[in-house]
Write an enzyme that holds these catalytic residues in place. Sequence first.
Site, PDB file in Angstrom:
ATOM      1  N   GLU A  41       0.914  -1.321   0.015  1.00 10.80           N
ATOM      2  CA  GLU A  41      -0.139   0.064  -0.061  1.00 10.80           C
ATOM      3  C   GLU A  41       0.889   1.353   0.027  1.00 10.80           C
ATOM      4  O   GLU A  41       1.655   1.105   0.751  1.00 10.80           O
ATOM      5  CB  GLU A  41      -0.897   0.049   1.019  1.00 10.80           C
ATOM      6  CG  GLU A  41      -1.875  -1.422   1.351  1.00 10.80           C
ATOM      7  CD  GLU A  41      -2.770  -1.323   2.469  1.00 10.80           C
ATOM      8  OE1 GLU A  41      -2.701  -0.213   3.367  1.00 10.80           O
ATOM      9  OE2 GLU A  41      -3.544  -2.098   2.754  1.00 10.80           O
ATOM     10  N   HIS A  88      -7.688   0.892   2.479  1.00  7.30           N
ATOM     11  CA  HIS A  88      -7.453   0.600   3.905  1.00  7.30           C
ATOM     12  C   HIS A  88      -8.100   1.381   4.830  1.00  7.30           C
ATOM     13  O   HIS A  88      -7.759   2.091   5.958  1.00  7.30           O
ATOM     14  CB  HIS A  88      -6.141   0.595   4.417  1.00  7.30           C
ATOM     15  CG  HIS A  88      -5.730  -0.459   5.456  1.00  7.30           C
ATOM     16  ND1 HIS A  88      -4.392  -1.006   5.264  1.00  7.30           N
ATOM     17  CD2 HIS A  88      -6.556  -0.782   6.274  1.00  7.30           C
ATOM     18  CE1 HIS A  88      -4.319  -1.547   6.525  1.00  7.30           C
ATOM     19  NE2 HIS A  88      -5.561  -1.695   6.966  1.00  7.30           N
TER      20      HIS A  88
END
Length: 327
Positions: free
Chosen positions: A261, A280
């Site tokens: 990420e 997220h």
Amino acid sequence: MAARILITTDYLHPGDSVDKLLHEHGLEPVYSPSRGPRTLEERRSLFEGISGAIIASEPVTSDMLAEADALQVIARSGVGYDSIDVKAASAHGIRVCNAPGTNHHSVAELTIGMIITAARRLLEVTSAVRAGHWPRDAGRELHGATLGIIGYGPSGRATANLGVALGMTVLVSTAHPDPSNTAIQFAELDTVIRDADYLSLHTRAGQGTGPLIDRHRLSTMKPTAFLINTARGSLVDEEALSKALSDGTIAGAVLDVIKSEPLPSDSPLRGLDNLLITSHLAGQTIQARARAGLAAAHAVIDVLENRQPAHPVDRQSRTPNTDEEGS
């Protein structure tokens, strides 16, 4: 001199409840928000002169901890702690804690929202309307569909309860079944994967066993099924998922967590029409953030004031539970 407390969680700020609590205990918050990968020099110096840390989901590696001479405690402002080298921390005498039970309602609600989005094709519809079209394709009801859940920690249980409330058949795979809950069915892992119309992951990553959802397990899912992951990116083989989505092995997927990420530009997950990726966000509600930030602050305070923290995850104090979750 006051002990310095590093805060990398980007939603914690000077003057908020966490900041005030730390000051009340004679501690000095130091802010360095996590907004993507840090340079090697930034990583090595991150814990310099730091006694305690409240950390987002960024990596904390053994080489970083080797430079952390004053560090006594790392507290995650969330549940998942795979990004922290807990073994290295323990070797340096650094306690590691997390904040379970602070965001499970948030995770469960987003999970169900993702399922509804997939079932009713909301992204496709809204995009088409924005482009000037007026699609009238039929979606699917959740009532009567099968919700498969892997993991029965707080968010897994909360998601199961919401599924029951929607009239879904709920199948759960867990090492810790609850026979008293007769509204859901506990089943073997492969049965849950095979029978689910919507397969939702709420478990921790395996220890060196590879992705839980790999090419073989994807091949056993229904071709009409959707995969939902709000737990940990490492649970899913992204190359295998990309192929399964491209060739129609499964109908679609919704991922709130990915292996790396933010999403890399060369990720095999890019460009797939039947895949939705969110950043997220499962545990990111105002209420959950408030609870998680304070839980992490209390963990730091407890360790620095020589008390046992409420939720340690280091090996000197606990046995791992396979139903622990991410976010």
